[in-house]
Design a protein around this motif. Structure first.
Motif, PDB file in Angstrom:
ATOM      1  N   ASN A  52       0.672  -1.367   0.069  1.00 22.75           N
ATOM      2  CA  ASN A  52       0.044   0.017   0.045  1.00 22.75           C
ATOM      3  C   ASN A  52       0.666   1.233   0.006  1.00 22.75           C
ATOM      4  N   SER A  94       0.223   4.364  -2.623  1.00 24.37           N
ATOM      5  CA  SER A  94      -0.479   5.624  -2.242  1.00 24.37           C
ATOM      6  C   SER A  94       0.729   6.695  -2.710  1.00 24.37           C
ATOM      7  N   HIS A 152       0.507   9.377  -1.126  1.00 23.56           N
ATOM      8  CA  HIS A 152       0.847  10.060   0.256  1.00 23.56           C
ATOM      9  C   HIS A 152       1.837   9.256   0.707  1.00 23.56           C
ATOM     10  N   LEU A 177       0.657   6.854 -11.433  1.00 25.11           N
ATOM     11  CA  LEU A 177      -0.069   5.549 -10.874  1.00 25.11           C
ATOM     12  C   LEU A 177       0.361   4.256 -11.334  1.00 25.11           C
ATOM     13  N   ARG A 237      -8.318  11.036   6.383  1.00 26.72           N
ATOM     14  CA  ARG A 237      -7.404  11.003   5.269  1.00 26.72           C
ATOM     15  C   ARG A 237      -6.176  10.390   5.859  1.00 26.72           C
ATOM     16  N   MET A 243      -3.613   6.603   4.117  1.00 24.44           N
ATOM     17  CA  MET A 243      -3.836   6.080   2.959  1.00 24.44           C
ATOM     18  C   MET A 243      -5.339   6.253   2.245  1.00 24.44           C
ATOM     19  N   GLU A 295      -6.741   8.051  -0.666  1.00 25.54           N
ATOM     20  CA  GLU A 295      -6.265   8.557  -1.943  1.00 25.54           C
ATOM     21  C   GLU A 295      -7.202   9.840  -2.263  1.00 25.54           C
ATOM     22  N   ASP A 296      -6.589  10.469  -3.109  1.00 23.72           N
ATOM     23  CA  ASP A 296      -7.263  11.815  -3.656  1.00 23.72           C
ATOM     24  C   ASP A 296      -8.398  11.294  -4.543  1.00 23.72           C
ATOM     25  N   PRO A 338      -9.619   7.570  -4.820  1.00 25.53           N
ATOM     26  CA  PRO A 338      -9.758   6.198  -4.522  1.00 25.53           C
ATOM     27  C   PRO A 338     -10.267   5.224  -5.555  1.00 25.53           C
ATOM     28  N   THR A 341      -7.511   4.806  -8.231  1.00 25.66           N
ATOM     29  CA  THR A 341      -6.470   3.994  -7.726  1.00 25.66           C
ATOM     30  C   THR A 341      -6.587   2.718  -7.558  1.00 25.66           C
TER      31      THR A 341
END
Length: 374
Positions: A191, A195, A197, A209, A247, A252, A254-255, A257, A260
């Protein structure tokens, strides 16, 4: 409820499961010390729950750096493999099907759990927030502490880590498991690569991605080639929320999800693995998983789909009947009810969970829960 959807057989890889009830991976921290070795007590625990159509073990770390909590089992030494063999033999004696969840916590760890007290490793040198790890403070006792700051893996080390996953899958086969589940959820190592992040790498494993999914692609393809795609599953935990607190839950959310995780699921579909497990947010007032995402999951993945997240027999049956899931996992209720499938089938009352004994300890709150009428 004996004739409802939960009790229809299901196909999973080369297995025909006796029902659609799953024991999901549940950290219990009962391994033998030193050595993080699965033991007879754990064998008894899993054997008690062999009435499930599928058992997935608690996370078992694939290498010493993969540990983030004291007393969790590993699957990287000969002694650990032998310990897990006790578990698989016990489950198979009850005609159960059992997969090992392969786990690497990455940055969700502490120097005291790492070889030579080194920094934990991750996709990038970005610390996680609002999460704790559990370290041993003295034999049989421990404490929750803040994770240590991680260091970024080099490109060569990432490639070596892929091989460690493959070796762990090979070890699982030696231990007698029917298959393995890759833990790609909850902010742990896979993960952390996925991510944005937690991954700010500038090599082929970071940036877009597509690149952030490269580690997942290599691990899934590698273990599938090693042990057979029909013996491989993977678990994700997509979170859908826009609040700051949620968030940063393991860092984890995601902007986007939906995009993703659908792209991540397509990685699994290309390889053709046996199943996808989705862990839903299960805390109070957690964000709900959109119906549009469930439908996109079903249209993107042709293997078996498992959902887990505070399901009751009724809500699980509704999900199966919708066609959006093939199996449903029950976590807390299966901890407290080793005969859960029989209780659901006969509408028998459920034991309450003793939350104080979930993590660590001995047989109390682990193997001493009663079966109905017993």
């Amino acid at each position: 409820m004996k004739n409802n959807s939960l009790f229809k057989t299901a196909t999973l890889g080369n297995h025909t499961l006796k029902n659609r009830i799953v024991l999901p991976p549940l950290t219990r921290q009962r391994s033998t010390q030193p050595g993080n070795i699965a033991n007879e007590l754990m064998a008894e625990y899993y054997q008690q729950r062999a009435g499930a159509g599928l058992i997935v073990t608690e996370g078992t770390q694939i290498e010493p750096r993969g540990q983030g909590y004291a007393w969790t089992p590993g699957i990287h030494t000969a002694e650990q493999i032998a310990g897990w063999r006790k578990v698989t033999e016990a489950v198979h004696a009850r005609e159960g099907v059992i997969f090992a969840q392969l786990w690497h916590v990455g940055r969700v760890s502490h120097t005291s759990l790492q070889p030579e007290n080194a920094a934990p490793v991750s996709a990038s040198a970005i610390a996680t927030e609002r999460v704790s790890v559990f370290i041993e403070t003295e034999p049989g006792a421990g404490a929750l502490v803040k994770p240590s700051a991680p260091r970024a893996l080099t490109t060569r080390e990432v490639e070596e880590l892929v091989q460690l996953y493959i070796q762990a899958a090979r070890n699982a086969m030696e231990a007698g498991f029917d298959g393995i589940e890759l833990h790609c959820a909850n902010g742990y190592m896979v993960n952390q690569f996925i991510s944005a992040h937690s991954n700010n790498r500038e090599d082929q494993y970071g940036g877009s991605l597509h690149n952030r999914l490269r580690f997942l692609r290599e691990v899934v393809a590698g273990v599938a080639e090693c042990i057979g795609k029909e013996k491989v599953g993977a678990r994700f935990a997509p979170l859908f929320s826009s609040t700051d607190e949620e968030r940063t839950y393991l860092g984890m959310v995601e902007d986007d999800p939906h995009t993703t995780y659908i792209e991540a699921i397509k990685v699994l579909e290309v390889v053709g693995i046996a199943y996808l497990s989705i862990a839903e947010a299960d805390w109070d007032n957690a964000p709900r998983m959109p119906e549009s995402f469930r439908r996109a999951v079903r249209s993107s993945f042709s293997g078996a789909i498992i959902y887990a997240g505070r399901y009751t027999a009724q809500s699980a049956t509704q999900l199966l009947d919708s066609g959006l899931a093939d199996l449903v996992a029950f976590g807390r209720t299966f901890m407290a009810n080793p005969d859960l499938p029989a209780r659901i089938a006969n509408d028998w009352p459920l034991n309450p969970l003793n939350s104080a004994t979930v993590y660590g300890g001995n047989a109390e709150g682990y193997t001493d829960y009663s079966v109905y009428g017993g």
